[in-house]
Structures are given as structure tokens and as C-alpha cells.
Motif scaffolding. Structure first.
Motif, PDB file in Angstrom:
ATOM      1  N   UNK A 396       0.843  -1.217   0.000  1.00  0.00           N
ATOM      2  CA  UNK A 396       0.000   0.000   0.000  1.00  0.00           C
ATOM      3  C   UNK A 396       0.868   1.253   0.000  1.00  0.00           C
ATOM      4  N   UNK A 397       1.937   1.262   0.818  1.00  0.00           N
ATOM      5  CA  UNK A 397       2.832   2.417   0.862  1.00  0.00           C
ATOM      6  C   UNK A 397       3.543   2.609  -0.475  1.00  0.00           C
ATOM      7  N   UNK A 398       3.901   1.490  -1.095  1.00  0.00           N
ATOM      8  CA  UNK A 398       4.587   1.562  -2.376  1.00  0.00           C
ATOM      9  C   UNK A 398       3.684   2.170  -3.447  1.00  0.00           C
ATOM     10  N   UNK A 399       2.427   1.754  -3.483  1.00  0.00           N
ATOM     11  CA  UNK A 399       1.470   2.317  -4.448  1.00  0.00           C
ATOM     12  C   UNK A 399       1.218   3.792  -4.160  1.00  0.00           C
ATOM     13  N   UNK A 400       1.105   4.118  -2.868  1.00  0.00           N
ATOM     14  CA  UNK A 400       0.858   5.511  -2.504  1.00  0.00           C
ATOM     15  C   UNK A 400       2.035   6.388  -2.905  1.00  0.00           C
ATOM     16  N   UNK A 401       3.244   5.897  -2.690  1.00  0.00           N
ATOM     17  CA  UNK A 401       4.417   6.678  -3.065  1.00  0.00           C
ATOM     18  C   UNK A 401       4.511   6.867  -4.572  1.00  0.00           C
ATOM     19  N   UNK A 402       4.120   5.828  -5.321  1.00  0.00           N
ATOM     20  CA  UNK A 402       4.154   5.946  -6.778  1.00  0.00           C
ATOM     21  C   UNK A 402       3.251   7.080  -7.250  1.00  0.00           C
ATOM     22  N   UNK A 408       4.324  14.760  -7.709  1.00  0.00           N
ATOM     23  CA  UNK A 408       5.413  15.652  -7.311  1.00  0.00           C
ATOM     24  C   UNK A 408       6.228  16.111  -8.528  1.00  0.00           C
ATOM     25  N   UNK A 409       6.413  15.168  -9.462  1.00  0.00           N
ATOM     26  CA  UNK A 409       7.209  15.484 -10.640  1.00  0.00           C
ATOM     27  C   UNK A 409       6.567  16.562 -11.512  1.00  0.00           C
ATOM     28  N   UNK A 411       4.717  18.969 -10.072  1.00  0.00           N
ATOM     29  CA  UNK A 411       4.524  20.118  -9.211  1.00  0.00           C
ATOM     30  C   UNK A 411       3.223  20.174  -8.463  1.00  0.00           C
ATOM     31  N   UNK A 412       2.488  19.062  -8.387  1.00  0.00           N
ATOM     32  CA  UNK A 412       1.200  19.057  -7.691  1.00  0.00           C
ATOM     33  C   UNK A 412       1.334  18.709  -6.209  1.00  0.00           C
ATOM     34  N   UNK A 413       2.515  18.267  -5.787  1.00  0.00           N
ATOM     35  CA  UNK A 413       2.747  17.894  -4.390  1.00  0.00           C
ATOM     36  C   UNK A 413       4.057  18.544  -3.935  1.00  0.00           C
ATOM     37  N   UNK A 414       4.060  19.074  -2.712  1.00  0.00           N
ATOM     38  CA  UNK A 414       5.281  19.717  -2.228  1.00  0.00           C
ATOM     39  C   UNK A 414       6.286  18.680  -1.723  1.00  0.00           C
ATOM     40  N   UNK A 415       7.503  19.169  -1.446  1.00  0.00           N
ATOM     41  CA  UNK A 415       8.594  18.270  -1.052  1.00  0.00           C
ATOM     42  C   UNK A 415       8.342  17.602   0.288  1.00  0.00           C
ATOM     43  N   UNK A 416       7.629  18.275   1.189  1.00  0.00           N
ATOM     44  CA  UNK A 416       7.356  17.684   2.502  1.00  0.00           C
ATOM     45  C   UNK A 416       6.488  16.443   2.363  1.00  0.00           C
ATOM     46  N   UNK A 417       5.420  16.548   1.564  1.00  0.00           N
ATOM     47  CA  UNK A 417       4.541  15.387   1.355  1.00  0.00           C
ATOM     48  C   UNK A 417       5.286  14.262   0.637  1.00  0.00           C
ATOM     49  N   UNK A 418       6.125  14.668  -0.310  1.00  0.00           N
ATOM     50  CA  UNK A 418       6.891  13.663  -1.060  1.00  0.00           C
ATOM     51  C   UNK A 418       7.835  12.899  -0.116  1.00  0.00           C
ATOM     52  N   UNK A 419       8.577  13.623   0.674  1.00  0.00           N
ATOM     53  CA  UNK A 419       9.533  12.989   1.581  1.00  0.00           C
ATOM     54  C   UNK A 419       8.839  12.157   2.653  1.00  0.00           C
ATOM     55  N   UNK A 420       7.696  12.624   3.123  1.00  0.00           N
ATOM     56  CA  UNK A 420       6.932  11.837   4.101  1.00  0.00           C
ATOM     57  C   UNK A 420       6.489  10.512   3.511  1.00  0.00           C
ATOM     58  N   UNK A 421       6.018  10.545   2.266  1.00  0.00           N
ATOM     59  CA  UNK A 421       5.583   9.313   1.601  1.00  0.00           C
ATOM     60  C   UNK A 421       6.761   8.380   1.351  1.00  0.00           C
ATOM     61  N   UNK A 422       7.903   8.971   0.965  1.00  0.00           N
ATOM     62  CA  UNK A 422       9.096   8.150   0.730  1.00  0.00           C
ATOM     63  C   UNK A 422       9.556   7.477   2.023  1.00  0.00           C
ATOM     64  N   UNK A 423       9.563   8.229   3.105  1.00  0.00           N
ATOM     65  CA  UNK A 423       9.969   7.679   4.402  1.00  0.00           C
ATOM     66  C   UNK A 423       9.032   6.561   4.841  1.00  0.00           C
ATOM     67  N   UNK A 424       7.746   6.773   4.655  1.00  0.00           N
ATOM     68  CA  UNK A 424       6.762   5.751   5.022  1.00  0.00           C
ATOM     69  C   UNK A 424       6.956   4.470   4.214  1.00  0.00           C
ATOM     70  N   UNK A 425       7.250   4.641   2.921  1.00  0.00           N
ATOM     71  CA  UNK A 425       7.449   3.461   2.079  1.00  0.00           C
ATOM     72  C   UNK A 425       8.695   2.680   2.516  1.00  0.00           C
ATOM     73  N   UNK A 426       9.789   3.410   2.746  1.00  0.00           N
ATOM     74  CA  UNK A 426      11.024   2.744   3.141  1.00  0.00           C
ATOM     75  C   UNK A 426      10.917   2.098   4.518  1.00  0.00           C
TER      76      UNK A 426
END
Length: 456
Positions: A396-402, A408-409, A411-426
Motif C-alpha cells: 500500500x505504501x509503495x502504491x501511494x508513493x508511486x 510531485x514530478x 509540481x502538484x505535491x510539495x517536497x514535505x509530502x513527497x519525503x513523508x511518503x518516501x519515508x513511510x514506504x522505506x
């Protein structure tokens, strides 16, 4: 899976494979030896000093058994006593004291055999036989404990390798993100704050890689020390087939596992043999309460030389005296214990107390095994559920991060949300890896208690 008893009949490597395997460890080259779990176990049991010490204790117990058997044979001893004297002595039957020089030699042989001693020696032989078997069981127990340690260390290496791989992937993603942030900043689409956040993510990911590398190095050293090879040895471990993670059986009945392991587990066998030896020890102690009867025989002669200063007195020749002075004897000795400070009775009481202690130890060993197995079965079922949950969470985290990454690429999502999702996936991936190896370990522990060969 074919059942074997890993405690006493571990699969033996062929001589050629053993030589190649050992030589590969001592060679200092860039090539890394890839070992299996079976090879790690075999090397540990071959080199470990605890195993060697226990085997030496077996040898001592074997010598005690041999000696107790030899104690049944008659004892034959030879001795020779000689005396020299000079000065004023009564010579002959005259009653007159004269200055003399005397020399006396008394050689003899003595034979002794026990006819009855309360069956003490027979019981001692039986007890020493049990103690030898207990020594062998103790060696199996030492091996048993080492095997579990090897399995734990081996799986720790596998976990840390996957953990390092995941950390490197996270670092790669963070570095790519930093590059994108720099490019967007250059064209005015991002701020310095976004770039700083990306740099922080790279630093965090780099720290995670360093931590994972250190953990992997330590786990390699731990296994090397168990195998008693140089800690600097370069080697790698063979990862199990992926299907071994996906379909481990969790359908075990704790009582069935316990009943079967009672006949296999060396701790139980050792405790049982110690109880039997303690029972025989009571009989050994009781032997001193009974009368003992022994038969003895002797054969001896003597040579006497006496020189009377006034006038000279010469004796028969050495050979003739030895021939003429022969003495023979045979007799029986009956020893009846009446009172000896109650030492024999005290020894019997102490032997009985020792028996009660060993019986308690045996029951404690069974109780402990029962608790361990019930806990192991419960842990296996829990590990299966945890692995399933963490796998679902990671997917689920992997799909959400995708999705977040795609947004994000553009520009629809800021870096904070992107990094939070990446951290959650990892984090979810690390949790899944840990759960995966925990499930495998719990499954192998059950196999181990059932006496099955540990294979990946």
C-alpha cells in the motif's frame, strides 16, 4: 522433508568438500567463499572449543568407566624391604650384647581379591556407564545450543543485507530528488527551503546506509567468531529461496511438537541420564553399609647377613637363604562396619538428596521445553500474521508513493509530502524485511525442535 536428529547425526561433509571449505576460509584473497547454513553449522561444530571441551569430558568419563571395570580384577603387588643396622645388639639366643652389623632383605608378593563388598563395584560400573552417556548427551546439548546461535546469526546477516539494499535504494531516490530540486530551483520553480529539505533527506538516507553497513559487518563478525575463523575472513552467505519466505507452515499443534521433541531434545536426554546416574549413586553409597569379604595370599622370603665383629660370623649364601626362607600364606578378611562416625550413612543420605535434585532438574528441563515450544508455536503463528500485515502495508505504501511521486514530478505535491511518503514506504519495506526473516526463523525453530534438518 526427511527427518534426522541434528543433535547427534548432523550431515557430514565429504573430506574433499571439508578441505576445500576450510582452505577457502584461510586464504586471503579478493574472492569470497559463499557458504550455506549447513556449512556454517558444520564448521562451527568442528572448530568450537566448547564442543572440544565437552568431548574431552567424555574421554575422562570413559577412562573412569574403564577403571571401574578393571577394579573387579585381583590386585597383585610386589615389594622388597631392606634394613641395615649396626652397634650393640643381642646376638642369637645368648642374651649377650655384642657389636654387630646387620643387613636384612625381605622380598614378597601379595595377591588380594574382593569376594563381596555390597555390590559397590558393580554399581560403580553401572553409574560410570550412565555418566559416560550423560557426557555424550552434554556434547549434544552444547552442539544444540551452538546450532541455534548459528541459525540466528546466519539469518541476521541475510536481514542486514536486505536492510542495506533497501537503505541504498532510499539513498538513490533521495539523491535523484536532490538533483530534481536543484534543477527546479535553477529555473525558479523551487525555493532554497525545498533544496535544503532534499539535502537533509540525502544526509538521513546516507546515515541509514552507514548504519546498515555497520550492522552487516558486525553480523558477519559474529558468525565468523561462532565458526572460530579469523574475524577478518571474507565470505558471503547463501540466501534462501524466496518461496521459503512465502509459504512456511504455521499449522502446528504445540502438544504434538512437545511430545515428539521429548525423545529428541538433548537437554531432556541429559537430565534423564543424570537422574539415572544419581539413582545408581544411592546404590553405590549403600555398598559401604554392608560387610565386605576379601581373599588374600602372600609369597615371600628373606635374606639376613650379620657380621659379628668379635669373632667374625658369616651367614649362608644369598641364594640359599632366599630358597630356604620362603614363606607362604593365604587368608580371608571379613570387614563389618559398626561405627565410623556415621560416614557411610551420611553418604547415603547425601546421595538421596542428590537424586532428588536431579529429579527436580529433569522436571524443570521438561517444563522449560514445554514452555519454549508452546511459545515457539505461538510466535510462529504471530510471525505469520505480522509478515502478512507488513507485506500488505508495504504494498500500500509503495502504491501511494508511486502516485505521490508522479504528482510531485509535475509540481502538484510539495517536497514535505513527497519525503513523508518516501519515508513511510522505506520504513514499511524495512518492517516487511524484518518480519520476513522473523517468520523464517520461527519456522526453522519448530523444525529444529522436531529434529528436522535445517535447510534454506
Amino acid at each position: 522433508m526427511k527427518k534426522i536428529n541434528p543433535y547427534s547425526t548432523l550431515p557430514k561433509l565429504t573430506l574433499a568438500l571439508s578441505l576445500i571449505f576450510i582452505t577457502g576460509f584461510v586464504q586471503k584473497s579478493n574472492a569470497q567463499e559463499i557458504i550455506t547454513i549447513q556449512q556454517a553449522i558444520e564448521e562451527t561444530l568442528h572448530n568450537n572449543l566448547q564442543v572440544k571441551k565437552s568431548q574431552l569430558s567424555e574421554n575422562l568419563a570413559d577412562e573412569d568407566l574403564k577403571q571401574s571395570k578393571l577394579a573387579l580384577y585381583p590386585s597383585l603387588n610386589g615389594q622388597a624391604q631392606q634394613n641395615m643396622g649396626w652397634g650393640r645388639n643381642s646376638f642369637g639366643s645368648t642374651g649377650i650384647y655384642e657389636n654387630t652389623q646387620n643387613y636384612r632383605l625381605d622380598p614378597s608378593l601379595n595377591l588380594s581379591v574382593d569376594l563381596f563388598n555390597g555390590f559397590l563395584k558393580i554399581n560403580q560400573i553401572k553409574q560410570n556407564k550412565l555418566l559416560l552417556d550423560a557426557g555424550k548427551a552434554n556434547t549434544d546439548k552444547v552442539k544444540n545450543d551452538l546450532i541455534l546461535q548459528v541459525i540466528t546469526s546466519y539469518l541476521e546477516i541475510l536481514y542486514n543485507k536486505d536492510r542495506l539494499s533497501a537503505a541504498k535504494q532510499q539513498l538513490s531516490v533521495a539523491q535523484q530528488q536532490l538533483k530534481q530540486q536543484q534543477e527546479l530551483l535553477d529555473v525558479g520553480n523551487k525555493t532554497l527551503a525545498d533544496l535544503s529539505e532534499a539535502k537533509a533527506q540525502v544526509a538521513t538516507a546516507d546515515l541509514d546506509v552507514t548504519t546498515a553497513e555497520n550492522a552487516l559487518t558486525i553480523s558477519y563478525i559474529t558468525l565468523a567468531q561462532l565458526m572460530d575463523i579469523p574475524s577478518s575472513t571474507r565470505y558471503d552467505v547463501q540466501a534462501p529461496v524466496l518461496s521459503a519466505f512465502n509459504k512456511p507452515s504455521t499449522a502446528y499443534n504445540a502438544e504434538d511438537v512437545y511430545s515428539e521433541s521429548l525423545n529428541l531434545f538433548p537437554d531432556i536426554k541429559l537430565a534423564g541420564l543424570q537422574t539415572q546416574a544419581a539413582k545408581r549413586g544411592v546404590q553405590v553409597a549403600k555398598g559401604n553399609l554392608y560387610p565386605s569379604l576379601s581373599l588374600g595370599a602372600s609369597y615371600g622370603t628373606s635374606y639376613i647377613y650379620s657380621y659379628n665383629l668379635e669373632p667374625p660370623q658369616f651367614n649362608d649364601t644369598f641364594g640359599s637363604q632366599l630358597k630356604n626362607n620362603v614363606s607362604k600364606g593365604v587368608g580371608m578378611t571379613l570387614r563389618i562396619p559398626i561405627f565410623n562416625g556415621l560416614q557411610a550413612r551420611t553418604n547415603v543420605n547425601k546421595a538421596r538428596i542428590n537424586l532428588l535434585q536431579t529429579q527436580a532438574d529433569e522436571q524443570l528441563a521438561k517444563n522449560n521445553l514445554n514452555k519454549i515450544i508452546y511459545q515457539a508455536v505461538a510466535d510462529l503463528k504471530a510471525a505469520g500474521s505480522t509478515y502478512e500485515s507488513t507485506t500488505n502495508t508495504f504494498n500500500a505504501r509503495k502504491e501511494a508513493f508511486s502516485v505521490i511521486e508522479q504528482r510531485y514530478n509535475v509540481g502538484l505535491v510539495n517536497s514535505l509530502d513527497y519525503n513523508t511518503s518516501l519515508t513511510n514506504k522505506n520504513k514499511a519495506e524495512i518492517d516487511m524485511i524484518r518480519a520476513k526473516y522473523d517468520l523464517l526463523f520461527k519456522a526453522k525453530v519448530i523444525d529444529y525442535y522436531l529434529g528436522k534438518q535445517i535447510v534454506f
